[in-house]
Design a protein around this motif. Structure first.
Motif, PDB file in Angstrom:
ATOM      1  N   ARG A  65       0.806  -1.203   0.000  1.00  0.00           N
ATOM      2  CA  ARG A  65       0.000   0.000   0.000  1.00  0.00           C
ATOM      3  C   ARG A  65       0.850   1.268   0.000  1.00  0.00           C
ATOM      4  O   ARG A  65       0.516   2.252  -0.641  1.00  0.00           O
ATOM      5  N   ASP A  69       0.401   3.865  -2.905  1.00  0.00           N
ATOM      6  CA  ASP A  69       0.101   5.272  -2.585  1.00  0.00           C
ATOM      7  C   ASP A  69       0.852   6.217  -3.521  1.00  0.00           C
ATOM      8  O   ASP A  69       0.322   7.228  -3.958  1.00  0.00           O
ATOM      9  N   GLU A  78      -6.590   2.905  -6.089  1.00  0.00           N
ATOM     10  CA  GLU A  78      -6.340   1.593  -5.500  1.00  0.00           C
ATOM     11  C   GLU A  78      -7.096   0.486  -6.238  1.00  0.00           C
ATOM     12  O   GLU A  78      -6.569  -0.589  -6.486  1.00  0.00           O
ATOM     13  N   THR A 281     -12.170   0.080  -0.329  1.00  0.00           N
ATOM     14  CA  THR A 281     -11.990   0.133   1.121  1.00  0.00           C
ATOM     15  C   THR A 281     -13.276   0.380   1.895  1.00  0.00           C
ATOM     16  O   THR A 281     -13.257   0.483   3.104  1.00  0.00           O
ATOM     17  N   LYS A 282     -14.383   0.519   1.189  1.00  0.00           N
ATOM     18  CA  LYS A 282     -15.649   0.760   1.890  1.00  0.00           C
ATOM     19  C   LYS A 282     -16.440  -0.529   1.973  1.00  0.00           C
ATOM     20  O   LYS A 282     -16.766  -1.127   0.971  1.00  0.00           O
ATOM     21  N   LYS A 286     -21.812   4.907   4.938  1.00  0.00           N
ATOM     22  CA  LYS A 286     -22.091   5.359   6.293  1.00  0.00           C
ATOM     23  C   LYS A 286     -23.603   5.508   6.451  1.00  0.00           C
ATOM     24  O   LYS A 286     -24.273   5.929   5.511  1.00  0.00           O
TER      25      LYS A 286
END
Lengths: 290, 137
Positions: A65, A69, A78, A281-282, A286
């Protein structure tokens, strides 16, 4: 002109290509090796060794990572680097993609040893990189890598001490050694020359390979392991001629991979594809965004 | 206690030159000298705790620098571990909290990795918090 890597937007095509090639070599090796290591989870010979290898895998994912990055500065995301990338675009060495021989603990141990020595050397060659973000990351990675080599060597010594373990190590060495040599193969020889010319890394692949051999050969010999196809002409001086015939058909770096890689790729991207993901990454939105 | 040896007789080594130096962790940025909007950003950062331990990320030594220019907050921070699974959670929390500071229009968060984080970066307050939590530091 002196290239400056401070502002990725100002880079010329040649500089971008050198940078992205170097970072894919680094990141892809770490990512794929971690994918393989995790196969040992709940299967290693003891709880401690299980946790140790799982932890090394997590380290390697973290390092992948860190390199990815920096690639993101060049416009990659990503998801486009991992889950939505063509498997043939991955630039890792075939050493890290090969499946383990089932139940053979000598395999991940020896693989880790061959890889971690190479990684130690290439990180040293990145310490003074002209790219500030690369230089910034090196020490962090080095501090987390030191244990890996210690772990591999302590197991190598235990395994080499018994007849069965020694025999297994030799079999694995015969099988992995040609693939370990691909760690030092070029993605493209012109681009590899640029990587050094631009000061991104201060050692050539040939120099890194020579250094690597000068570390691993005496160590393996100290464990009475024979390095396949290596001619030592002089007792004092290590004369290792690596010719193309020693290398496997697939070299990884040039995009040619073994079938095992395509299977592994299908496996780790399956969930992402089946669930129709577009973010890596989710796990879920939310609550207040739903 | 059987040992009641008083250390008051101890004398400094005659061959060593003793000078008052800076504290070992004085390199850790805590924003003590910050003023105005930057101080407000530091105060907000102080309220953010590590996801696993009751310690402020400032006292943990994760912050490498805060500056505010034209309403844009630049925050440099690190993580204790490169493979930190809480990376996105923590960076998003920092971004949201700093962006909510009155007067801050935008935040640019940069993760930096050197000098690498070690326990030396934990402040005295941080060490106390960790000890209270049950860790030996």
């Amino acid at each position: 002109m002196a290239a400056t890597f401070e502002n990725p937007a100002d880079l010329e095509e040649r500089e971008q290509m050198a940078l992205s090639t170097l970072l894919k070599r680094l990141g892809d090796d770490e990512f794929v090796l971690a994918e393989r290591y995790t196969e040992w989870q709940v299967r290693a010979p003891s709880l401690e060794s299980d946790l140790a290898l799982a932890n090394n895998a997590q380290d390697e994912l973290g390092h992948a990572r860190l390199w990815y990055d920096v690639l993101e500065d060049l416009g990659f995301k990503e998801r486009s680097l991992v889950f939505e990338r063509e498997p043939s675009d991955f630039r890792h060495s075939t050493l890290v993609e090969l499946p383990f021989e089932e139940g053979n603990w000598a395999d991940p141990i020896l693989r880790s040893y061959l890889y971690d020595v190479a990684e130690e050397l290439r990180l040293e060659a990145l310490e003074d990189s002209t790219h500030p973000k690369i230089a910034d990351r090196v020490r962090k990675i080095q501090s987390e890598e030191r244990y890996h080599l210690e772990h591999a060597q302590s197991w190598m010594e235990r395994l080499a001490d018994g007849d069965e373990g020694h025999e297994r190590l030799q079999d694995v060495l015969d099988r992995l050694f040609p693939h370990a040599l691909t760690l030092f193969e070029p993605v493209d020889s012109d681009v590899e020359a640029d990587i050094v010319d631009l000061g991104l890394r201060d050692a050539t692949l040939e120099e890194l390979r020579e250094e690597w051999l000068s570390v691993i050969v005496p160590y393996l010999e100290s464990l009475d392991l024979e390095i396949p196809e290596i001619d030592q002409t002089d007792d004092d001086k290590l004369e290792v001629a690596v010719d193309q015939e020693m290398l496997p058909d697939e070299r990884g770096r040039d995009g040619g991979h073994t079938d095992a890689w395509f299977d592994l790729y299908d496996e780790f991207t399956r969930t992402y594809r089946e669930l129709g993901r577009s973010e890596t990454t989710k796990i879920m939105e939310k609550p207040n965004e739903q | 206690m059987s040992s009641d040896i008083s250390e008051t007789d101890a004398t400094p080594c005659a061959y060593t030159d003793y000078r008052k130096g800076e504290q070992a962790n004085s390199l850790t940025e805590t924003g003590d000298d910050a003023t105005g909007l930057e101080a407000a950003v530091w105060n907000t950062l102080y309220e953010i705790e590590d996801p696993e331990m009751p310690i402020s990320i400032v006292d943990l030594g994760l912050l490498y620098g805060v500056s505010v220019q034209d309403g844009v907050a630049h925050v440099e921070m690190t993580l204790t571990y490169s493979g930190c699974p809480a990376r996105d959670m923590l960076t998003e929390q920092v971004e949201e909290a700093v962006a909510a500071v009155e007067g801050v229009k935008d935040i640019e968060l940069q993760l930096v990795w050197s000098p690498e984080w070690t326990t030396e970066r934990v402040t005295e307050q941080g060490k106390e918090d960790l000890r209270e939590f049950g860790l030996s530091v």
